[in-house]
Scaffold this motif. Sequence first.
Motif, mmCIF file in Angstrom:
data_model
loop_
_atom_site.group_PDB
_atom_site.id
_atom_site.type_symbol
_atom_site.label_atom_id
_atom_site.label_comp_id
_atom_site.label_asym_id
_atom_site.label_seq_id
_atom_site.Cartn_x
_atom_site.Cartn_y
_atom_site.Cartn_z
ATOM 1 N N ARG B 69 11.842 3.330 -21.015
ATOM 2 C CA ARG B 69 11.261 4.514 -21.640
ATOM 3 C C ARG B 69 9.847 4.221 -22.146
ATOM 4 O O ARG B 69 8.932 5.014 -21.969
ATOM 5 C CB ARG B 69 12.165 4.944 -22.793
ATOM 6 N N THR B 170 17.507 5.205 -27.003
ATOM 7 C CA THR B 170 16.981 5.817 -28.223
ATOM 8 C C THR B 170 17.533 5.177 -29.495
ATOM 9 O O THR B 170 16.865 5.165 -30.523
ATOM 10 C CB THR B 170 17.342 7.317 -28.281
ATOM 11 N N GLY B 230 22.689 5.684 -26.694
ATOM 12 C CA GLY B 230 22.228 5.836 -28.069
ATOM 13 C C GLY B 230 23.125 5.190 -29.110
ATOM 14 O O GLY B 230 22.864 5.285 -30.301
ATOM 15 N N ARG B 259 10.671 -0.835 -30.255
ATOM 16 C CA ARG B 259 11.018 0.036 -29.131
ATOM 17 C C ARG B 259 10.916 -0.655 -27.779
ATOM 18 O O ARG B 259 11.748 -0.464 -26.915
ATOM 19 C CB ARG B 259 10.161 1.296 -29.150
ATOM 20 N N LEU B 309 14.569 5.791 -31.765
ATOM 21 C CA LEU B 309 13.675 6.898 -31.455
ATOM 22 C C LEU B 309 14.525 8.161 -31.547
ATOM 23 O O LEU B 309 15.539 8.278 -30.857
ATOM 24 C CB LEU B 309 13.155 6.703 -30.021
ATOM 25 N N ALA B 311 16.167 11.382 -30.785
ATOM 26 C CA ALA B 311 16.295 12.050 -29.483
ATOM 27 C C ALA B 311 15.616 13.416 -29.505
ATOM 28 O O ALA B 311 15.076 13.879 -28.500
ATOM 29 C CB ALA B 311 17.767 12.169 -29.102
ATOM 30 N N ILE B 314 11.997 13.699 -28.279
ATOM 31 C CA ILE B 314 11.639 13.431 -26.873
ATOM 32 C C ILE B 314 11.429 14.745 -26.137
ATOM 33 O O ILE B 314 12.256 15.650 -26.209
ATOM 34 C CB ILE B 314 12.766 12.627 -26.176
#
Lengths: 208, 325
Positions: B69, B170, B230, B259, B309, B311, B314
């Motif tokens: 990602r 994520t 996730g 990340r 991150l 979700a 996004i």
Amino acid sequence: MTEAPTSSPTVVIGVLALQGAYEAHARTLRELGAEPRLVRTPDQLEGLDGLIMPGGESTTMLKFLERNGFFDLLKSFVQETPTFGTCAGAILLATDVENPPQRSLGVLPMTVERNAYGRQIDSAILESQTELPGGPLEMVFIRAPRIRSTGPEVETLASRDGSPTLVRYGHLMAATFHPELSGDTRVHQFFLETVRRHKQAQATRDSA
Amino acid sequence: MADTTSGIAQNGHPRVDFNSSSLRLKLGLAEMLKGGVIMDVMNVEQARIAEEAGAISVMALERVPAMIRAEGGVARMASPKLIKQIMDAVTIPVMAKARIGHFAEAQVLQEIGVDFIDESEVLTPADETHHIDKHAFKTPFVCGARNLGEALRRISEGAAMIRTKGEPGTGDVVHAVMHMRTMRREIQALTVLSEDELYHAAKTHQAPYELVRMVAKAGKLPVPNFSAGGIATPADAALMMQLGAETVFVGSGIFMKERATPLDVENNSVEREEAVSRARAIVLATTHYNDPRILAEASEAVTGSMKGLAAAAIEEQHLMQTRGW
């Protein structure tokens, strides 16, 4: 064949449920009129007439057994109580484990080689004559171990290319295949007979 | 070699035949993987840590979803060399990912002997219309799904395991929850329909009628239903298990620091210990998902967690879960 399950007193069978095919075993036990009880912690070994240790990953199961004295408690339990280990469960019962060597309860005199037939692509369903009554038995092998040798008092009930696949040693049983994945319930019935005999003998001893 | 050209049922037998040896063996391995954790690993050291922590299987890949990602580019099947190194390093089953529709990658994975192939939305799709005909392979397949219809389409193509997708990479469990709840709700809704309503249900779900009928009768999917996308903490794993997942996949949650930066498990002993603590704790929480006392113990044992991150932040076109049809 065995007597109808309904005419026998209900036996309570623990199914080690740390990981693996425990649900499939519980289903078969229920079909045969036994009462399955999932075992995830040492205290849940209390009050069981027998125990099934299912297939799955023996390395994963060992991690859980190494917590809170589970290993030692389970070891004394299986020394006294009828226990049936399939695949990973058989590995846990063995006195010796190869490929690679690993810790085991060491109660059933046999040497077991892990993943001996290869990877998943080498998994197979075979049918063969066994010591059990009722004709050929279907054996489902999933990334199966091989029993390389057994102690003199271990009885071989089924085999594959000369290696035992189903063995009995007193109140202990081990299979390198998965009877819980077949419709044929004879192997579980055979184990339940052992459990009932053991329970009866114990009751007789206790009342004497 | 897999015959990927035979798209038609032979001798009139149904292609999804739950009595066939081939499918029974595939489902047999899936059964053995229940109640455990499958961990993404990118090298031999991570694979060893995963096995040592009690993972039931590892997924060998070159970059975990969080890195894909962050870094972008085309994500493909991992190098067979890396996968073989990992297969040699551990005794537990090894999975690897092929791109959606990329049956040649799947042929390679089968040839080198991986135990399960994940036809995965985490990689860049190779076909925007067709998934792999998984009946043509001896190696079992797992596929992602966001809802019942998607799951049944994959099963009809030969998948032996479904994992709800969530949003990979994520560390945010919200979509994993949404997909699992959707699956449950849609399955439950089928169980109260009458026989004659199932034809319409099959149309609505865009799924084969026979499979819809099977689900309506059994109240569950005809193959194991795992959860992914996730899951980052022991409590996340327990949440998914309580919602009905039969096993969890943990990707970026164990070996990632920032990340796009993995923990350095090879040279930094503190970071290695952090990865070990996360891996162990998630394994513990997955087996004892119904025991808050052990869950608390597992949650406490973790040092650090993946940054993650949200979700919801996004953009639509960057979601991985919408890949696959």
